[in-house]
Scaffold this active site. Sequence first.
Site, short mmCIF file in Angstrom:
data_model
loop_
_atom_site.label_atom_id
_atom_site.label_comp_id
_atom_site.label_asym_id
_atom_site.label_seq_id
_atom_site.Cartn_x
_atom_site.Cartn_y
_atom_site.Cartn_z
N ARG A 146 -13.32 63.22 38.26
CA ARG A 146 -12.25 63.42 37.28
C ARG A 146 -11.18 62.34 37.29
NH1 ARG A 146 -12.36 69.95 38.17
NH2 ARG A 146 -14.08 70.31 36.73
N THR A 191 -13.83 65.74 43.83
CA THR A 191 -14.09 65.45 42.42
C THR A 191 -12.81 65.06 41.68
OG1 THR A 191 -13.85 67.82 41.94
CG2 THR A 191 -16.10 66.97 42.23
N GLY A 207 -12.45 73.46 46.91
CA GLY A 207 -12.28 74.58 47.82
C GLY A 207 -12.48 75.89 47.10
N GLY A 208 -11.38 76.63 46.93
CA GLY A 208 -11.45 77.89 46.22
C GLY A 208 -12.39 78.84 46.91
N GLU A 209 -13.49 79.11 46.27
CA GLU A 209 -14.41 80.14 46.73
C GLU A 209 -15.29 79.69 47.90
OE1 GLU A 209 -13.69 79.27 43.73
OE2 GLU A 209 -15.34 78.23 42.79
N TRP A 256 -7.99 70.63 44.15
CA TRP A 256 -8.99 69.77 43.53
C TRP A 256 -8.53 68.98 42.31
CZ3 TRP A 256 -9.80 72.15 38.83
CH2 TRP A 256 -9.63 73.53 38.78
N ASN A 274 -7.63 78.77 44.57
CA ASN A 274 -7.69 80.19 44.87
C ASN A 274 -8.27 80.45 46.26
OD1 ASN A 274 -10.06 79.16 43.21
ND2 ASN A 274 -10.96 80.88 44.33
N ASP A 325 -9.23 84.54 40.60
CA ASP A 325 -9.59 83.13 40.43
C ASP A 325 -8.68 82.42 39.45
OD1 ASP A 325 -10.84 80.71 40.77
OD2 ASP A 325 -12.45 81.13 39.35
N ASP A 327 -6.34 79.84 39.89
CA ASP A 327 -5.77 78.78 40.72
C ASP A 327 -4.43 78.27 40.21
OD1 ASP A 327 -8.70 78.67 40.40
OD2 ASP A 327 -8.67 76.97 41.74
#
Lengths: 584, 100
Positions: A146, A191, A207-209, A256, A274, A325, A327
Amino acid sequence: MRTKCLQFLLATSFAAAPFAAAHAQATNSGEGSAKPVDAARIESADEAGADWLTYHGTYQSHHFSGLDQINTGNVKDLEVAWTHFPGRTTRGLQTMPLAADGVLYYSGSYSRLFALDGATGKVLWSYIPKLDEDLISRQTHSPYNRGIAIGDGRVYIGTVDGRLIAVDAKTGKPVWDTKLINSQKLTVGFTGAPLFVRGKVIIGAQGGEWPYRGPIFGVDAATGKQLWEFDVAGGTDEAKATWGNDSWRTGGGGGWMPGTYDAASNTVWWGTANPGPLYDWAGPEWKTKGPRPGDDLYTTSVIALDPDSGKLKFYHQELPHDAWDFDSAVGEMMMINRDGRDLVVHPNKSGFIFVYDRKDAGLANVWPIVENYNFVKSIDPKTGELIGRRDMTEGKQATPLCPAIDGGVSWNAGSYSPKTGLYYKIGNEWCIDIEIVKTTPIVEPQVQLNIGANFTLRPPPNGQIAGHLDARDPVTGQKKWEVRYAQPPLASVLATAGNLVFVPDATGILHAYNAEDGKELWSHNDGLGHVGGIIAYSAGGKEYVAVATGWGSLVGDDYDGAFGEPYKSMAKDAGAMIVFALKQ
Amino acid sequence: MRIAILLLWAWCVVIAPSPTRAEEPNGSAALFATTCGWCHSQGGRAPGKGPKLAGTERDDAFIVNRITHGKPGAMPAFGGTLTPEQITSLVGYIRSLPPE
């Protein structure tokens, strides 16, 4: 006499043109600035300038260009100047290009990196890193990239196999290559774009989940040496105490998307992702029960870090114990001043916009940009308290959850025009049918995402799926106008001093609207949907608009099932950087 | 010292979370909701990022191969993470979905 004078000017101008072109080629620069892109130049970058030096344009993060050659009066004459194809564009072209001294820099999927003459698209250099393809074949959130950062003569890019790489900005030769996370074990990497800050590069991991700790890193820009790591999940003792049963060990988090930098206070502002699992079955007893009991600091938060040490200065957790979720990783940290007060405007994925005091992240306001939300009844604009929060328990939910997992806003950026005082931002109206399922995190032999639910995208209970470009006051949320779309646009928005707002939509149309009233003035079919960035820059004294074109992405992939054509047959392995200029 | 060791045992066995390889938990439906439901909507009953799986005409060998090796650019390979038994159980889960 006047005619002769004009003839002389024309003749000398044309005679000088080849020299000017040769000079531009020799210096790789359309603008010929003698100043290197260093911290001082980025910190003093003026939106009226020719460049786009950070992911968010400048540290002000307005995604605004002060260029006005292209304006409401002549935008009808906008046409494609040149196109560049990066190749291997799996999941579309999601990048935000940068521009400095007439050179356009951008990244594609697989962290493919290019430097192009901003006026012609001529390739000045390319850098194609060798990545761990076996790992990529095992990743779900991959292989898109990105964006990049530039500073101190280098271009910086993260990779999905856990590395941060610096290449020479003039030659594209690699300078250093630092492995920061064990992606082979964690199956996530980088990313999002890095952020260059005074001789350091800051980058946040996916990350997150994912059941790990979602780190953000500070790296020495000259050597590539890691200077610090801040773990979003339980990064301090205070934070660990907010995760019952030591669940911070598998808490998720991450950051991210890039945040930005407040030079006045030497503070990096960053949004975090999240916690995991994505969905939680504890219901109203979330403070003491379920897979991650407690507030789960510093997930779904805006955090302020010291860029020299990585120490936390202050924070605001937008959604304590995020069970939906939603974020805070959306990277926009838009810096504005209102009535003498320095503020930061930050959109949360839930579709609520948080307005902070810049000195300590104290709340100045919270307002919703979406109509359909039921994860809370409201958010107190003074305290940030989630009023009437909806904490789900195991099983199929009787009513849909709004907004959808795809977000009331997505990760791409809005734009603020200091000229109109309006914030141009896409909001999404959609929901999901959802069934909460108890899961156990998978951490051996490789970490895998932990969702904790089955879900399906669906329209809101009283309407159709839709997206809307809103023009609003960024502090109060008061709406001036809006444009509706049958399918939510997923790309970034660009406002310019030419009183234009550019919106690259999902079907492939690039729209230009009057920034004052939303009237459409021009459009162009780019042939593929948009899921990336858009900027304006100047090369050789001429204004250009560059837009990343190419469909895919974790949200865009849902459009096949939700809408059918054109998405069903739209290529998801193609893309291009398309650059526009006024007709000669 | 002995008490400390006993307490440590108690903590490990009773309190501490034990995330490991996904063989223990709660059956193939839970395994599906851990990693597969991101793309295969409504537990595989509806098209989403990935195709609808309920009522698929693909044979078991194809499904096992697709879960194990993935599809470049579209689906990750899970052969390095899930055991052959787990992959077989996911095939059983998909077969159990009513073809709506």
